[in-house]
Scaffold this motif. Structure first.
Motif, short mmCIF file in Angstrom:
data_model
loop_
_atom_site.label_atom_id
_atom_site.label_comp_id
_atom_site.label_asym_id
_atom_site.label_seq_id
_atom_site.Cartn_x
_atom_site.Cartn_y
_atom_site.Cartn_z
N ARG A 1 5.05 -0.45 8.05
CA ARG A 1 4.72 -0.62 6.63
C ARG A 1 3.25 -0.34 6.39
O ARG A 1 2.43 -0.49 7.29
CB ARG A 1 4.99 -2.06 6.14
N ASP A 2 2.97 0.07 5.18
CA ASP A 2 1.57 0.07 4.74
C ASP A 2 1.26 -1.37 4.35
O ASP A 2 1.88 -1.92 3.44
CB ASP A 2 1.41 1.01 3.54
N ARG B 1 -1.07 -4.46 3.04
CA ARG B 1 -2.25 -4.84 2.22
C ARG B 1 -2.52 -6.33 2.27
O ARG B 1 -3.52 -6.80 1.72
CB ARG B 1 -2.06 -4.46 0.76
N SER C 1 -7.21 4.98 0.26
CA SER C 1 -7.76 6.28 -0.14
C SER C 1 -8.32 6.23 -1.56
O SER C 1 -8.74 7.25 -2.09
CB SER C 1 -6.68 7.36 -0.05
C1 FNR Z 1 -2.45 9.73 2.68
C2 FNR Z 1 -2.09 8.31 2.27
C3 FNR Z 1 -2.94 7.60 1.42
C4 FNR Z 1 -2.61 6.30 1.04
C5 FNR Z 1 -1.40 5.75 1.49
C6 FNR Z 1 -0.56 6.47 2.36
C7 FNR Z 1 -0.90 7.73 2.74
C8 FNR Z 1 0.01 8.47 3.68
N1 FNR Z 1 -1.07 4.47 1.09
C9 FNR Z 1 0.20 3.87 1.55
C10 FNR Z 1 1.38 4.28 0.72
O1 FNR Z 1 1.34 3.66 -0.55
C11 FNR Z 1 2.64 3.90 1.46
O2 FNR Z 1 2.69 4.62 2.67
C12 FNR Z 1 3.90 4.18 0.67
O3 FNR Z 1 3.95 3.37 -0.47
C13 FNR Z 1 5.16 3.93 1.51
O4 FNR Z 1 5.11 2.63 2.03
P1 FNR Z 1 5.23 2.35 3.59
O5 FNR Z 1 4.05 3.03 4.25
O6 FNR Z 1 6.51 2.97 4.04
O7 FNR Z 1 5.19 0.86 3.73
C14 FNR Z 1 -1.94 3.71 0.34
N2 FNR Z 1 -1.63 2.42 0.02
C15 FNR Z 1 -2.49 1.67 -0.71
O8 FNR Z 1 -2.19 0.51 -0.99
N3 FNR Z 1 -3.70 2.17 -1.10
C16 FNR Z 1 -4.06 3.44 -0.82
O9 FNR Z 1 -5.16 3.84 -1.19
C17 FNR Z 1 -3.17 4.25 -0.08
N4 FNR Z 1 -3.45 5.54 0.25
#
Ligand code: FNR
Length: 210
Positions: free
Chosen positions: A20-21, A23, A155
């Protein structure tokens, strides 16, 4: 060569599904050797011409962390201003970084100017350096999850200001700023899906044949 059997494949699929991403972090620190081990594993990632153009900056300094947090806060407010109505209301409720809580902060950059690899594979597509660094990030992300450690990609940042804050060479490109620590909760669904921001598409929607 080790055997990767069905049982391993099933577990590996679980790892992909439960990455998961993150936070929302617990505040307890990682074991002292954890971050180094994860970065070692990240360096097993593929890279264009074997150039390993990824650069890892471990950010411990409280003043620099505070500057990154302020950078994020300003960019996030600006991002909110681009939405209207219900989308804006929902955006305002999103938690898009765990910068305050995460015990580890890691910035990842790509060095397009590295001579390592002698330019193989990136002559016509110089952005392959960044793609290589992303593959290292992905490797670290999965390796972390396998240890129960969460990673959150941030990001929503002004990359030039981040470079100045971290005092890194001007030609490095920011790939992402990562919050790392133990997650508060585990889930097999992305948080953005759970809160109704976006839904994950099935692979069949994302494939074309020519
Ligand atoms: C290149 C890139 C950049 C970002 C993200 C991912 C990626 C690949 N993601 C995470 C993103 O929101 C998340 O991967 C998707 O919502 C899918 O969720 P899971 O990673 O499967 O939990 C992300 N999340 C967040 O809360 N703040 C952010 O600035 C970013 N930036």
């Amino acid at each position: 060569m080790p055997e990767f059997d069905d049982q391993f494949r099933a577990r590996l699929h679980d790892l992909f599904a439960w990455r998961r991403d993150v936070r929302r972090f617990r505040s307890d620190p990682l074991p002292e050797d954890a971050l180094g081990r994860l970065i070692d594993t990240a360096c097993l990632a593929p890279s264009v011409g074997l150039s390993q153009p990824w650069r890892f900056v471990i950010v411990d300094d409280p003043a620099r962390r505070q500057a990154v947090l302020e950078n994020f806060t300003a960019c996030n407010e600006e991002a909110l201003g681009a939405f209207h109505g219900e989308r804006a209301q929902l955006y305002a409720t999103l938690k898009l970084a765990g910068l305050r809580e995460a015990p580890c902060h890691l910035a990842v950059f790509a060095d397009r100017e590295t001579d390592v690899g002698h330019g193989v594979g990136r002559r016509t597509m110089p952005e392959m350096a960044e793609y290589s660094a992303v593959s290292a990030v992905m490797t670290l992300w999965l390796a972390a999850r396998a240890e129960g450690i969460g990673v959150g990609w941030v990001s929503i940042l002004d990359p030039d200001a981040i470079k100045a804050t971290l005092n890194v060479p001007a030609h490095w490109r920011l790939i992402g700023y990562f919050c790392i620590g133990y997650p508060e909760t585990e889930d097999d669904r992305p948080e953005l899906e759970r809160v109704g921001w976006e839904r994950r598409r099935p692979a069949t929607d994302l494939i074309v044949r020519r």
